[in-house]
Design a protein around this motif. Structure first.
Motif, mmCIF file in Angstrom:
data_model
loop_
_atom_site.group_PDB
_atom_site.id
_atom_site.type_symbol
_atom_site.label_atom_id
_atom_site.label_comp_id
_atom_site.label_asym_id
_atom_site.label_seq_id
_atom_site.Cartn_x
_atom_site.Cartn_y
_atom_site.Cartn_z
ATOM 1 N N MET A 31 0.651 -1.250 -0.128
ATOM 2 C CA MET A 31 -0.032 -0.186 0.028
ATOM 3 C C MET A 31 0.930 1.185 0.034
ATOM 4 N N LEU A 32 0.451 2.450 -0.552
ATOM 5 C CA LEU A 32 0.981 3.487 -0.571
ATOM 6 C C LEU A 32 0.032 4.530 0.228
ATOM 7 N N PHE A 33 0.559 5.281 1.275
ATOM 8 C CA PHE A 33 -0.289 6.219 2.110
ATOM 9 C C PHE A 33 0.362 7.468 1.714
ATOM 10 N N LYS A 34 -0.376 8.665 1.829
ATOM 11 C CA LYS A 34 0.185 9.846 1.479
ATOM 12 C C LYS A 34 -0.637 10.679 2.507
ATOM 13 N N GLY A 35 -0.018 11.628 3.156
ATOM 14 C CA GLY A 35 -0.581 12.639 4.046
ATOM 15 C C GLY A 35 0.487 13.716 4.510
ATOM 16 N N GLU A 36 0.279 14.241 5.601
ATOM 17 C CA GLU A 36 1.312 15.366 6.124
ATOM 18 C C GLU A 36 1.773 14.830 7.553
ATOM 19 N N GLU A 37 3.121 15.203 7.492
ATOM 20 C CA GLU A 37 3.725 14.965 8.831
ATOM 21 C C GLU A 37 3.945 16.418 9.685
ATOM 22 N N ARG A 38 3.568 16.063 10.852
ATOM 23 C CA ARG A 38 3.705 17.458 11.489
ATOM 24 C C ARG A 38 4.756 17.425 12.554
ATOM 25 N N PRO A 39 5.360 18.332 12.807
ATOM 26 C CA PRO A 39 6.772 18.493 13.669
ATOM 27 C C PRO A 39 6.004 18.266 15.359
ATOM 28 N N GLN A 40 7.103 17.974 16.038
ATOM 29 C CA GLN A 40 6.619 17.307 17.571
ATOM 30 C C GLN A 40 5.908 18.688 18.120
ATOM 31 N N GLY A 41 4.689 18.772 18.698
ATOM 32 C CA GLY A 41 4.281 19.808 19.207
ATOM 33 C C GLY A 41 3.597 20.583 18.365
ATOM 34 N N ASP A 42 3.422 20.577 16.963
ATOM 35 C CA ASP A 42 2.943 21.352 16.089
ATOM 36 C C ASP A 42 3.677 22.694 15.976
ATOM 37 N N ILE A 43 5.080 22.560 16.311
ATOM 38 C CA ILE A 43 5.622 23.908 16.088
ATOM 39 C C ILE A 43 6.529 23.857 15.093
ATOM 40 N N GLY A 44 6.278 24.712 13.779
ATOM 41 C CA GLY A 44 6.926 24.592 12.492
ATOM 42 C C GLY A 44 5.905 24.162 11.500
ATOM 43 N N PRO A 45 6.430 24.365 10.274
ATOM 44 C CA PRO A 45 5.487 23.805 8.988
ATOM 45 C C PRO A 45 5.411 22.170 9.243
ATOM 46 N N ALA A 46 4.227 22.003 8.575
ATOM 47 C CA ALA A 46 3.907 20.468 8.225
ATOM 48 C C ALA A 46 4.621 19.996 6.926
ATOM 49 N N TYR A 47 4.916 18.957 6.548
ATOM 50 C CA TYR A 47 5.239 18.512 5.308
ATOM 51 C C TYR A 47 4.583 17.357 4.898
ATOM 52 N N VAL A 48 4.701 17.238 3.315
ATOM 53 C CA VAL A 48 3.919 16.118 2.736
ATOM 54 C C VAL A 48 4.939 14.838 3.014
ATOM 55 N N GLN A 49 4.139 13.738 3.319
ATOM 56 C CA GLN A 49 4.934 12.597 3.385
ATOM 57 C C GLN A 49 4.157 11.312 2.932
#
Length: 102
Positions: free
Chosen positions: A71-89
């Motif tokens: 399977m291939l999943f796509k979403g966003e990875e958020r930094p610990q504590g939601d501090i900083g930008p989220a990235y596509v993963q």
């Protein structure tokens, strides 16, 4: 489901195929669940009673493709504590049967 997972991106940029091939799998219990209106995928240590995360959670997780046990999943990875930008993963997942009894 138990599976082997590889992260395909680093800070939103797709990794070269040679780096993906060389990278080790993270093995664990893969789950996708609703957190309010958001689907969240996670990989946890199946031997941990507190469900320790082995990878950062994948928010807004979508199943992009599936073929057999892959399977291939796509979403966003958020930094610990939601501090900083989220990235596509993206996660490449290979499902492994474990102790399945019918």
């Amino acid at each position: 489901m138990f599976g082997k997972v590889k992260r395909l991106r680093e800070r939103g940029a797709r990794l070269p195929d040679r780096d993906i091939i060389k990278a080790p799998f993270v093995e664990g219990e893969v789950t996708v669940a609703g957190l309010g209106p958001v689907l969240v995928a996670q990989v946890r240590d199946p031997n941990s009673q507190v469900g320790t995360g082995l990878l950062p959670q994948l928010y807004e997780a979508r199943l992009i493709s599936m073929h057999g046990g892959k399977m291939l999943f796509k979403g966003e990875e958020r930094p610990q504590g939601d501090i900083g930008p989220a990235y596509v993963q993206e996660w490449a997942v290979v499902v492994e049967p474990r102790g399945v009894k019918f």
